[in-house]
Design a protein around this motif. Structure first.
Motif, mmCIF file in Angstrom:
data_model
loop_
_atom_site.group_PDB
_atom_site.id
_atom_site.type_symbol
_atom_site.label_atom_id
_atom_site.label_comp_id
_atom_site.label_asym_id
_atom_site.label_seq_id
_atom_site.Cartn_x
_atom_site.Cartn_y
_atom_site.Cartn_z
ATOM 1 N N ASN A 1 31.011 46.184 35.805
ATOM 2 C CA ASN A 1 30.789 46.657 37.174
ATOM 3 C C ASN A 1 31.708 45.938 38.154
ATOM 4 O O ASN A 1 31.582 44.723 38.352
ATOM 5 C CB ASN A 1 29.319 46.395 37.555
ATOM 6 C CG ASN A 1 28.901 47.186 38.778
ATOM 7 O OD1 ASN A 1 29.028 48.416 38.794
ATOM 8 N ND2 ASN A 1 28.431 46.501 39.799
ATOM 9 N N CYS B 1 39.553 39.685 28.888
ATOM 10 C CA CYS B 1 40.897 39.986 28.383
ATOM 11 C C CYS B 1 40.996 39.612 26.903
ATOM 12 O O CYS B 1 41.850 40.120 26.186
ATOM 13 C CB CYS B 1 41.958 39.215 29.156
ATOM 14 S SG CYS B 1 41.882 39.476 30.924
ATOM 15 N N ASN C 1 39.781 43.583 39.309
ATOM 16 C CA ASN C 1 40.074 42.176 39.601
ATOM 17 C C ASN C 1 40.825 41.477 38.472
ATOM 18 O O ASN C 1 41.023 40.265 38.532
ATOM 19 C CB ASN C 1 38.771 41.408 39.875
ATOM 20 C CG ASN C 1 38.096 41.844 41.158
ATOM 21 O OD1 ASN C 1 36.972 42.323 41.145
ATOM 22 N ND2 ASN C 1 38.789 41.683 42.278
ATOM 23 N N ILE D 1 26.013 38.666 47.526
ATOM 24 C CA ILE D 1 25.233 39.530 46.620
ATOM 25 C C ILE D 1 23.733 39.411 46.908
ATOM 26 O O ILE D 1 22.985 40.383 46.780
ATOM 27 C CB ILE D 1 25.555 39.178 45.135
ATOM 28 C CG1 ILE D 1 27.018 39.549 44.813
ATOM 29 C CG2 ILE D 1 24.597 39.863 44.176
ATOM 30 C CD1 ILE D 1 27.351 41.023 44.892
ATOM 31 N N GLY E 1 29.382 38.073 37.302
ATOM 32 C CA GLY E 1 29.220 37.461 38.621
ATOM 33 C C GLY E 1 27.977 36.582 38.670
ATOM 34 O O GLY E 1 27.751 35.785 37.747
HETATM 35 C C1 LIG Z 1 33.588 41.660 42.141
HETATM 36 S S1 LIG Z 1 32.866 40.545 41.042
HETATM 37 C C2 LIG Z 1 31.667 41.585 40.245
HETATM 38 C C3 LIG Z 1 30.563 40.811 39.595
HETATM 39 C C4 LIG Z 1 29.408 41.658 39.025
HETATM 40 N N1 LIG Z 1 29.839 42.519 37.965
HETATM 41 C C5 LIG Z 1 28.726 42.431 40.114
HETATM 42 O O1 LIG Z 1 28.731 43.665 40.059
HETATM 43 O O2 LIG Z 1 28.158 41.788 41.010
HETATM 44 C C6 LIG Z 1 34.102 40.318 39.819
HETATM 45 C C7 LIG Z 1 33.715 39.311 38.752
HETATM 46 O O3 LIG Z 1 34.662 39.364 37.686
HETATM 47 C C8 LIG Z 1 34.831 38.052 37.196
HETATM 48 N N2 LIG Z 1 36.104 38.021 36.447
HETATM 49 C C9 LIG Z 1 37.363 38.055 36.920
HETATM 50 N N3 LIG Z 1 38.239 38.065 35.912
HETATM 51 C C10 LIG Z 1 37.522 38.044 34.771
HETATM 52 C C11 LIG Z 1 37.847 38.030 33.385
HETATM 53 N N4 LIG Z 1 39.109 38.035 32.959
HETATM 54 N N5 LIG Z 1 36.842 37.990 32.494
HETATM 55 C C12 LIG Z 1 35.554 37.954 32.888
HETATM 56 N N6 LIG Z 1 35.181 37.968 34.178
HETATM 57 C C13 LIG Z 1 36.147 38.016 35.106
HETATM 58 C C14 LIG Z 1 34.797 37.194 38.424
HETATM 59 O O4 LIG Z 1 34.534 35.847 38.124
HETATM 60 C C15 LIG Z 1 33.674 37.878 39.221
HETATM 61 O O5 LIG Z 1 32.429 37.341 38.894
#
Ligand SMILES: C[S@@+](CC[C@H](N)C(=O)[O-])C[C@H]1O[C@@H](n2cnc3c(N)ncnc32)[C@H](O)[C@@H]1O
Length: 257
Positions: free
Chosen positions: A117, A101, A122, A20, A54
């Motif tokens: 975002n 969730c 994921n 990033i 993130g």
């Molecule tokens: C592809 S990254 C995107 C991060 C940020 N939104 C960006 O645009 O840079 C996906 C993020 O979702 C988080 N994540 C995954 N499952 C999640 C959940 N159940 N609740 C909150 N965050 C979650 C991960 O830890 C990761 O930081």
């Protein structure tokens, strides 16, 4: 399942932060982020939740624009990194380690705007997550969320048939994009690479779903869809030859009426 996903992001936290690089990848900067910013509108003075933040570059960006930002992520490591980067810039953001969730610690009707975002692709719990985001949004508030376009999802059932490497851009030309088994909704695992080209230490889970599943889940949670975008690269850069031909991202804006 959530523990498994958390573990992936904990293990990948440093590589992800490297990727990033404080302001997003070229795809984020030149395709996605301008569209997201336009849909978010003026955030000044608004309570904004960055759901799945993130390393937090968007949380910091919108805090600088005057939003009161709360940022949540499943990964403790990423929240810690995000806190440190925020302190460096002397910004005030509220951080929480948690899952979208089940946003247990957040009361109803709190936020004016929610940004999710590149997160919902994921997570395994799409329906629960939309319900929770709806619950914590105030009436009249907006949710803006982005995903990798599910119809052309190379983290799922699609991939480019590649041609020759373009010597100017260093990228291989796309011959055509092939999609199969679009209706098979399932988890795929993929490895990302850092900017230096090192493989991430852990695979990342991507949950492929059809566009209909996203939209019906959003509507079932109570949201009204206002805008749907398939953003194109903002500049005529030959680097994005493939992304000018088919949409890379899908971006949605929905309201809690
Ligand atoms: C592809 S990254 C995107 C991060 C940020 N939104 C960006 O645009 O840079 C996906 C993020 O979702 C988080 N994540 C995954 N499952 C999640 C959940 N159940 N609740 C909150 N965050 C979650 C991960 O830890 C990761 O930081």
């Amino acid at each position: 399942m959530e523990d498994r996903i958390r573990e992936q992001w904990e293990i990948n936290a440093e590589s992800f932060t490297d990727l990033i690089a404080g302001n997003g990848t070229p795809h984020h900067r030149h395709i996605l982020n301008p569209c997201v910013e336009e849909l978010l509108g003026d955030v000044k003075g608004k309570k904004l939740l960055d759901a799945g933040c993130g390393e937090g570059y968007l949380a910091r960006y919108y805090a600088k624009k005057g939003a009161f930002v709360t940022a949540i992520d499943l990964s403790e490591h990423l929240i810690e990194t995000s806190k440190q980067l925020t302190e460096k810039e002397n910004l005030a953001i509220t951080f929480e380690v948690g899952s979208i969730c089940h946003l247990d610690s957040i009361p109803n009707d709190v936020f004016d705007i929610i940004l999710a975002n590149l997160v919902l692709l994921n997570i395994p719990c799409l329906d629960d997550s939309f319900k929770e985001l709806y619950r914590v949004l105030r009436k009249g508030g907006y949710l803006v969320f982005s995903i990798v376009h599910p119809a052309f999802n190379f983290y799922g059932p699609g991939s480019w048939e590649m041609g020759e490497k373009d010597p100017d851009t260093g990228r291989r030309e796309g011959v055509y994009f092939k999609v199969d088994k679009y209706f098979e909704e399932k988890e795929f695992q993929r490895y990302w690479t850092t900017r230096r080209g090192d493989k991430f230490p852990s695979a990342i889970s991507f949950f492929h779903r059809t566009l209909a599943t996203y939209l019906n889940s959003l509507i079932s949670a109570g949201f009204n869809l206002i805008t749907f975008r398939e953003p194109q690269p903002i500049a005529d850069d030959p680097f994005f030859e493939r992304e000018k031909r088919i949409p890379f991202f899908a971006v949605f804006k929905a309201e809690k009426r």
